[in-house]
Scaffold this motif. Structure first.
Motif, mmCIF file in Angstrom:
data_model
loop_
_atom_site.group_PDB
_atom_site.id
_atom_site.type_symbol
_atom_site.label_atom_id
_atom_site.label_comp_id
_atom_site.label_asym_id
_atom_site.label_seq_id
_atom_site.Cartn_x
_atom_site.Cartn_y
_atom_site.Cartn_z
ATOM 1 N N LYS A 143 35.961 15.094 60.863
ATOM 2 C CA LYS A 143 36.187 13.780 60.258
ATOM 3 C C LYS A 143 34.873 13.180 59.804
ATOM 4 O O LYS A 143 34.768 12.624 58.714
ATOM 5 C CB LYS A 143 36.823 12.832 61.289
ATOM 6 C CG LYS A 143 38.307 13.039 61.466
ATOM 7 C CD LYS A 143 38.833 11.946 62.376
ATOM 8 C CE LYS A 143 40.229 12.293 62.851
ATOM 9 N NZ LYS A 143 40.667 11.395 63.927
ATOM 10 N N VAL A 144 33.860 13.284 60.678
ATOM 11 C CA VAL A 144 32.551 12.750 60.317
ATOM 12 C C VAL A 144 32.067 13.391 59.021
ATOM 13 O O VAL A 144 31.536 12.727 58.137
ATOM 14 C CB VAL A 144 31.537 12.971 61.462
ATOM 15 C CG1 VAL A 144 30.137 12.575 61.019
ATOM 16 C CG2 VAL A 144 31.938 12.166 62.678
ATOM 17 N N HIS A 170 33.842 11.784 56.198
ATOM 18 C CA HIS A 170 33.341 10.435 55.963
ATOM 19 C C HIS A 170 31.980 10.450 55.296
ATOM 20 O O HIS A 170 31.655 9.609 54.489
ATOM 21 C CB HIS A 170 33.265 9.652 57.288
ATOM 22 C CG HIS A 170 34.612 9.293 57.809
ATOM 23 N ND1 HIS A 170 34.873 9.114 59.140
ATOM 24 C CD2 HIS A 170 35.800 9.112 57.180
ATOM 25 C CE1 HIS A 170 36.140 8.833 59.309
ATOM 26 N NE2 HIS A 170 36.725 8.826 58.130
ATOM 27 N N ARG A 171 31.194 11.456 55.652
ATOM 28 C CA ARG A 171 29.864 11.518 55.078
ATOM 29 C C ARG A 171 29.905 11.849 53.593
ATOM 30 O O ARG A 171 29.180 11.281 52.795
ATOM 31 C CB ARG A 171 29.041 12.599 55.768
ATOM 32 C CG ARG A 171 28.303 12.055 56.938
ATOM 33 C CD ARG A 171 27.345 13.057 57.463
ATOM 34 N NE ARG A 171 27.056 12.705 58.844
ATOM 35 C CZ ARG A 171 26.466 13.499 59.703
ATOM 36 N NH1 ARG A 171 26.119 14.709 59.324
ATOM 37 N NH2 ARG A 171 26.232 13.096 60.905
ATOM 38 N N ILE A 184 26.316 -3.769 58.409
ATOM 39 C CA ILE A 184 25.644 -3.684 59.715
ATOM 40 C C ILE A 184 24.666 -4.842 59.825
ATOM 41 O O ILE A 184 23.705 -4.939 59.060
ATOM 42 C CB ILE A 184 24.942 -2.325 59.870
ATOM 43 C CG1 ILE A 184 25.999 -1.214 59.832
ATOM 44 C CG2 ILE A 184 24.161 -2.264 61.173
ATOM 45 C CD1 ILE A 184 25.445 0.175 59.743
ATOM 46 N N LEU A 223 20.774 -4.646 59.975
ATOM 47 C CA LEU A 223 20.013 -4.047 58.887
ATOM 48 C C LEU A 223 20.053 -4.939 57.653
ATOM 49 O O LEU A 223 21.044 -5.612 57.387
ATOM 50 C CB LEU A 223 20.593 -2.673 58.554
ATOM 51 C CG LEU A 223 20.635 -1.689 59.726
ATOM 52 C CD1 LEU A 223 21.248 -0.369 59.288
ATOM 53 C CD2 LEU A 223 19.251 -1.464 60.305
ATOM 54 N N GLU A 283 18.446 -1.502 53.768
ATOM 55 C CA GLU A 283 18.729 -0.552 54.838
ATOM 56 C C GLU A 283 20.214 -0.248 54.948
ATOM 57 O O GLU A 283 20.611 0.882 55.257
ATOM 58 C CB GLU A 283 18.205 -1.098 56.173
ATOM 59 C CG GLU A 283 16.690 -1.124 56.234
ATOM 60 C CD GLU A 283 16.146 -2.108 57.257
ATOM 61 O OE1 GLU A 283 14.939 -2.097 57.488
ATOM 62 O OE2 GLU A 283 16.940 -2.925 57.800
ATOM 63 N N THR A 315 21.418 3.540 54.826
ATOM 64 C CA THR A 315 21.870 4.186 56.066
ATOM 65 C C THR A 315 22.744 5.429 55.877
ATOM 66 O O THR A 315 22.488 6.472 56.492
ATOM 67 C CB THR A 315 22.574 3.152 56.960
ATOM 68 O OG1 THR A 315 21.645 2.102 57.208
ATOM 69 C CG2 THR A 315 23.003 3.757 58.279
ATOM 70 N N PRO A 316 23.795 5.347 55.017
ATOM 71 C CA PRO A 316 24.640 6.543 54.879
ATOM 72 C C PRO A 316 23.834 7.755 54.431
ATOM 73 O O PRO A 316 24.101 8.879 54.863
ATOM 74 C CB PRO A 316 25.641 6.153 53.790
ATOM 75 C CG PRO A 316 25.636 4.680 53.756
ATOM 76 C CD PRO A 316 24.280 4.234 54.194
ATOM 77 N N ILE A 329 20.703 8.316 55.154
ATOM 78 C CA ILE A 329 19.906 8.799 56.289
ATOM 79 C C ILE A 329 20.763 9.709 57.163
ATOM 80 O O ILE A 329 20.352 10.790 57.562
ATOM 81 C CB ILE A 329 19.355 7.620 57.099
ATOM 82 C CG1 ILE A 329 18.364 6.829 56.250
ATOM 83 C CG2 ILE A 329 18.674 8.130 58.368
ATOM 84 C CD1 ILE A 329 17.791 5.606 56.928
ATOM 85 N N TYR A 330 21.988 9.234 57.446
ATOM 86 C CA TYR A 330 22.871 10.054 58.271
ATOM 87 C C TYR A 330 23.226 11.374 57.580
ATOM 88 O O TYR A 330 23.616 12.336 58.212
ATOM 89 C CB TYR A 330 24.155 9.288 58.611
ATOM 90 C CG TYR A 330 23.929 8.170 59.602
ATOM 91 C CD1 TYR A 330 23.153 8.384 60.742
ATOM 92 C CD2 TYR A 330 24.481 6.906 59.399
ATOM 93 C CE1 TYR A 330 22.938 7.360 61.649
ATOM 94 C CE2 TYR A 330 24.273 5.888 60.302
ATOM 95 C CZ TYR A 330 23.496 6.119 61.433
ATOM 96 O OH TYR A 330 23.280 5.120 62.324
ATOM 97 N N ASN A 360 21.079 13.044 55.976
ATOM 98 C CA ASN A 360 19.827 13.801 55.903
ATOM 99 C C ASN A 360 19.319 13.981 54.470
ATOM 100 O O ASN A 360 18.759 15.012 54.131
ATOM 101 C CB ASN A 360 19.975 15.171 56.554
ATOM 102 C CG ASN A 360 20.028 15.047 58.058
ATOM 103 O OD1 ASN A 360 19.385 14.163 58.626
ATOM 104 N ND2 ASN A 360 20.820 15.895 58.678
ATOM 105 N N ARG A 368 27.017 0.392 49.355
ATOM 106 C CA ARG A 368 26.914 1.284 50.504
ATOM 107 C C ARG A 368 28.002 2.359 50.446
ATOM 108 O O ARG A 368 27.781 3.521 50.785
ATOM 109 C CB ARG A 368 27.049 0.486 51.806
ATOM 110 C CG ARG A 368 26.909 1.349 53.041
ATOM 111 C CD ARG A 368 27.112 0.560 54.295
ATOM 112 N NE ARG A 368 28.491 0.084 54.417
ATOM 113 C CZ ARG A 368 28.926 -0.632 55.438
ATOM 114 N NH1 ARG A 368 28.094 -1.002 56.399
ATOM 115 N NH2 ARG A 368 30.184 -1.027 55.483
#
Ligand SMILES: Nc1ncnc2c1ncn2[C@@H]1O[C@H](COP(=O)(O)OP(=O)(O)OP(=O)(O)O)[C@@H](O)[C@H]1O
Ligand SMILES: [Mg+2]
Lengths: 798, 226
Positions: B77-78, B81-82, B95, B98, B102, B106-107, B109-110, B112, B154
């Motif tokens: 699932k992650v 979502h990514r 968030i 932040l 930021e 953030t998405p 960064i998660y 990579n 975002r």
């Protein structure tokens, strides 16, 4: 990524300021108390570790038994071992032997009594190298010795001690070859002087080679990497080789090696040097300190998870934009690290500031102790790292499990949290009960009838100048007569050892009563006293007579106590009076002229032992015990001083009050009790924080329900009552856990005492009530706010 | 792209079972812009959550991008979502800790994404949404419309195939709402598949298709006439 994590962590800690502060407070409490406990624990565990290669040093213990029955189990062994080991066991790098004695030292017309001298073999410094600040340690010839810095200052003031001569026991001129830096307080070698034992050989008191009868401390230092077992085997081989006389008497002997680092903890060994610590109390302390910290972390976790409820949306959002559970965990880990490091810093600063205050408060010689550098910080960092890891793992798992449908999070983990708070409450109750029992035991010991009256008794150290004086008995009598001529003084006696003091080694003796068929096997303590014994200590004379006033009346007369009476095989006091007994191995007939009641010569940790009094003036200086009327104490003390100074011009008056002196024996118990008080206060504080966190958690969960109840007409008080009911039921459960545990623990602790207080029910009741009230107060205060809020507020957010 | 077959979603209480969705069939093709409408409590959010893998159906089958997407593992699932799904909510749900920059970053960064690339992507979006001047502000310092803009940024910064919006204009006044709707329409024209829930007739018409849900059943499903 790291930046994101750290920024988020800092900002969220700042955002939830109240929670962060409570968390920080709890952690600082836990860490600070832990830090101070570690300080003390490291001190206890570092005894003698400042000696170079201390891990290779062993003391040889000696055990003699007869037909399987142990006769002697002690720290002292024959001096013959010294030479035998030196010559025959090459694996031993160095060895030494020593004898401790309190001596009289004379320098330039001033006498110093009770000076701690260790008579040592040559090369003793190879085993225990001392830090020399002047000269060298040299024991290779008779009449050489060294002196500690402090003692040197007292004796020689500003003069350079090296090369000077001091007179020991009026017959031995000792040349000082060096001055050593005062040893750290955590050593078992408490001597202020080290003097070559060859002095005694030269004087003809003992032979060059030493005999095999015992009485000396023998130490060996093993070569690096060599197993001690083989050497021990060789040492035990000496029994057959050199001690055949034992077998003739059906006795067996064996030696064992006691690692230096354990000396401080081993109890029940005869002839130990230096004070021991009660190992189980120390372990208890470690457990308590760890628990305190553990509780602090439980709180951290509890408060964090409670807070996660409020933050669940934020956490869900992170997951929605792609954060994995690991990411979320990193986030919580970062917060935990920041908070813990912050708390750690604060605690460490507190520790640095209050280190010395702590040492003074608990009366521990920590300032003068050797604390291995870095140890405390290392232990702390390791423990904190563990704490961070565990708390953040738990928190992380909790976050990962959190249902992340936006806005519809379910509350889980309530049961576990309840369990944790229950454990905290239980621990608080256990600490509280323990503290109370410790106090109860101390007050029991201080108040128990000892069988003698110490209040009003002054103990003076016998004048050292009398020691070599052939007229000492007469001079004592002159002093006694004059002091008793003053109205304030009632009675006086001399003694070898006095109440509150472990009898000096050489007073240990065995007695036989051939008439009754009693040979020996029990250790008696033979003290000296004159006719003042009974009135000075207010002892009861059960049968027979007191000593006569004149010494000639009393030659070979003895008084005994009830315990000795029983050991000697007599039925009752009357029967014993007029009978003869003998010292073991001695043909002198001793006539029992009187029997006195049993009393506690030492603290209530120890049982009453058999005692015998003769009428000889002490072999060494001994003590003068004087009963004084406490009404005009100051005046009497002034009189005592002036009479003393007139009679003993070369000796300072050195006195203490017998009751205070006696209570000194409970110093270690008092110290532990102080520790426990603080730890109890801390643990209750921390547990209260935990309870608070749980309530916050619980209230968020039941916010709506409370609102609904209020809409339906419940008053705030009813709601508070309802919440209390929920909480208190598990507090009751914590009682159910705590009571048997503390009962068992304290029962075990009390086993350390020959005479003990009982575990009264009211101790449990008071501890229970106290914790119960604190809990009710916390719950009520916090829930009152929620309950008195306008219900619409809670219901508005759907 | 999305294929729902006979989806049931119900909740069991002590005495009864309440159906929120009952036998829902729905197909959404790549590039569509679907508006889900219906009375409150009809199950719209529940349906959207199931599509977005935030909730699981009790029965039925769901295929996302051709793969079976029911009973997925958390990890999987992650992954979805990514890389495939973006979300926008009525309450923005930025968030808090932040700032604007930021939040959008953030998405990535998660995911990579490399720093350089991240900077370029975020700068691009800030530029496009006219938010450059606001990039250092925190959500609480923004108006609702601005917050929703950030939320959209975002949601799309990772270039998802599917954008799910649950009443994105619900907390906005009409002017701001219109701006967001225009933005969504533009994104759709650029190729993004969008499913939104809305109560607003006019906003529903920004889409290409309207699905009416009543009591957990699809009552109407029609194309918007242009
Ligand atoms: N976890 C749950 N437990 C019980 N019932 C639920 C749960 N989640 C949703 N429901 C119920 O399902 C029904 C549909 O909810 P849903 O949020 O999908 O409605 P909606 O169509 O989005 O309504 P709205 O327009 O008000 O947002 C509601 O009646 C709601 O009470
Ligand atoms: Mg909805």
């Amino acid at each position: 990524m790291l930046k994101l994590i750290i920024i988020s962590a800092f900002r969220s800690l700042l955002k939830y300021k109240q929670m962060s502060l409570i968390n920080l407070f709890g952690l600082v409490l836990g860490l600070t108390s832990f830090l101070f406990s570690v300080y003390y624990i490291v001190y206890e565990y570092s005894f003698d570790s400042f000696f170079d290669k201390s891990e290779n040093i062993y003391r040889i213990n000696y055990e003699v038994s007869k037909q399987g029955e142990p006769i002697y189990q002690g720290a002292k062994s024959p001096r013959g071992l010294f030479h035998a080991i030196r010559e025959q066991i090459p694996e031993v790098e160095a060895n030494g032997c020593a004898y401790f004695e309190k001596c009289q030292v004379l320098f330039e017309d001033t006498y110093y009594a009770n000076q701690d001298i260790l008579w040592v073999s040559e090369d003793f410094e190879d085993v225990f190298p001392l830090d020399m600040i002047a000269g060298v340690a040299d024991y290779s010839a008779p009449r050489l010795g060294i002196i500690s810095e402090t003692a040197a200052k007292a004796l020689f003031h500003d003069k350079d001690p090296v090369g000077r001569i001091m007179e020991v026991n009026g017959e031995m001129p000792i040349e000082i070859t060096g001055v050593f830096k005062d040893m750290p307080s955590n050593t078992h070698l408490t001597a202020k002087y080290f003097v070559s034992y060859k002095t005694w050989v030269e004087m003809g008191i003992m032979g060059e080679r030493g005999d095999w009868s015992g009485g000396w401390w023998n130490y060996i230092k093993m070569k690096k990497g060599v197993s001690k077992d083989q050497s021990l085997q060789k040492i035990n081989g000496f029994v057959e080789m050199y001690m055949p006389f034992l077998a003739d008497d059906h006795r067996e002997a064996s030696f064992s090696l006691q690692p230096l680092k354990d000396l401080h903890f081993i109890q029940g060994i005869d002839g130990e040097m230096g004070a021991n610590t009660n190992y189980s109390s120390l372990i208890n302390l470690i457990v308590v300190a760890l628990f305190t910290l553990f509780i602090a972390w439980i709180n951290y976790v509890n408060l964090s998870t409670a807070q996660a409820q409020t933050r669940s949306l934020q956490i869900s959002m992170r997951k929605l934009v792609g954060a994995s559970n690991i990411h979320v965990w990193h986030q919580s880990l970062a917060e935990s690290i920041i908070l813990n490091l912050f708390a750690l810093t604060i605690s460490f600063v507190i520790y640095l500031i209050f280190k010395n205050t702590f040492a003074d408060f608990f009366n521990i010689p920590l300032k003068e102790a050797y604390i291995p550098p870095g140890n405390i910080l290392l232990i702390l960092l390791a423990i904190v790292a563990l704490g961070i890891l565990f708390s953040s793992i738990y928190y992380g798992i909790y976050l990962a499990r959190m249902n992340y449908i936006v806005g519809k999070d379910k509350v889980k983990g309530g049961k576990f949290k309840q369990g944790l708070v229950m454990v905290q409450m239980a621990l608080s109750i256990i600490f509280l009960i323990s503290t109370m029992v410790v106090y109860k035991q101390i007050s029991f010991m201080k108040n128990k009838d000892l069988g003698i009256e110490l209040n009003g008794v002054i103990l003076c150290t016998g004048p050292a100048s009398l020691n070599p004086d052939p007229q000492k008995r007469e001079k004592y009598q002159g002093f006694k007569n004059e002091i008793l001529s003053f109205a304030g003084f009632e009675s006086a006696t001399f003694n070898v050892f006095v109440p509150g003091m472990e009898p000096i080694g050489y007073t240990q003796r065995e007695f036989v009563n051939p008439e009754q068929g009693v040979t020996s096997g029990t250790v008696y303590y033979e003290n000296s006293a004159d006719d003042g014994l009974i009135n000075t200590y207010k002892i009861d004379l059960l049968a027979g007579n007191n000593f006569g006033i004149s010494r000639r009346q009393n030659i070979n007369d003895v008084l005994i106590n009830q315990n000795a009476l029983k050991q000697l095989g007599f039925e009752n006091p009357e029967e014993a009076v007029g009978r003869w007994i003998f010292r073991r191995g001695d043909t002198t007939r001793l006539e029992i002229i009187g029997v006195v009641n049993d009393f506690h010569n030492e603290g209530l940790q120890k049982p009453i032992y058999p005692m015998v009094w003769n009428n000889n003036y002490p072999f060494e200086f001994g003590y003068f015990a004087i009963r004084v009327n406490t009404k005009n104490l100051n005046e009497s003390l002034a009189q005592l001083k002036s009479v003393w100074n007139r009679h003993f011009t070369k000796d300072e008056l050195n006195y203490s009050f017998a009751d205070q002196h006696f209570n000194e024996q409970y110093k270690s118990e008092s110290r532990y009790s102080k520790f426990y008080v603080w730890l109890t206060i801390l643990s209750i504080a921390i547990a209260t924080i935990g309870l608070y966190g749980l309530i916050v958690f619980y209230l968020t969960k039941r916010d709506k329900e409370i609102g609904l109840r209020k809409v339906n007409g419940a008053s705030a008080i009813q709601v508070v009552g309802l919440l209390n009911k929920d909480f208190l039921s598990w507090i009751i459960i914590s009682f159910v856990i705590a009571f048997p545990v503390s009962w068992y623990a304290m029962n075990t602790w009390l086993e350390n005492f020959a005479y003990k207080t009982n575990l009264s029910w009211w101790v449990f009741a008071i501890a229970g009530m106290a914790v119960f009230s604190i809990a009710v107060l916390t719950v009520s205060l916090k829930s009152w706010k929620a309950a008195s809020r306008n219900p619409v507020e809670a219901l508005r957010y759907e | 792209m999305i294929k729902l077959r006979n989806i049931d979603r119900y909740f069991d209480s002590k005495f009864q079972r309440t159906f929120v969705l009952k036998g829902v069939d729905l197909d959404v093709e790549q590039g569509e812009f679907v508006s889900i409408m219906g009375p409150s409590g009809a199950g719209k959010s529940t349906l959207l959550n199931i599509i977005g893998l935030l909730d699981e159906p009790n029965a039925g089958e769901y295929y996302l991008l051709g793969d079976p997407a029911f009973q997925l593992k958390e990890k999987k699932k992650v992954q979805y979502h990514r890389s495939h799904i973006g979300f926008i909510f009525q309450a923005f749900h930025l968030i808090d800790e932040l700032n604007v920059y930021e939040n959008i970053e953030t998405p990535l960064i998660y995911r990579n994404v490399k720093t350089k690339e991240r900077k370029a992507l975020v700068a691009d979006l800030l530029d496009r949404f006219n938010m450059v001047a606001k990039k250092d502000l925190f959500p609480s310092q923004l108006s609702g419309g601005q917050q929703q803009l950030v939320a959209v940024a975002r949601a799309i910064v990772g270039n998802p195939k599917l954008l799910l919006a649950d009443e994105p204009t619900g907390n906005l006044h009409s002017e701001q709402g219109e701006m967001i709707m225009k933005l969504l329409k533009k994104l759709n024209e650029e190729g993004m598949t969008i499913i939104q829930v809305t109560h607003n007739e006019a906003f529903a018409n920004y889409g290409s298709r309207i699905v009416k849900l009543v009591d957990g059943l699809i009552q109407e499903d029609y194309q918007v006439k242009k």
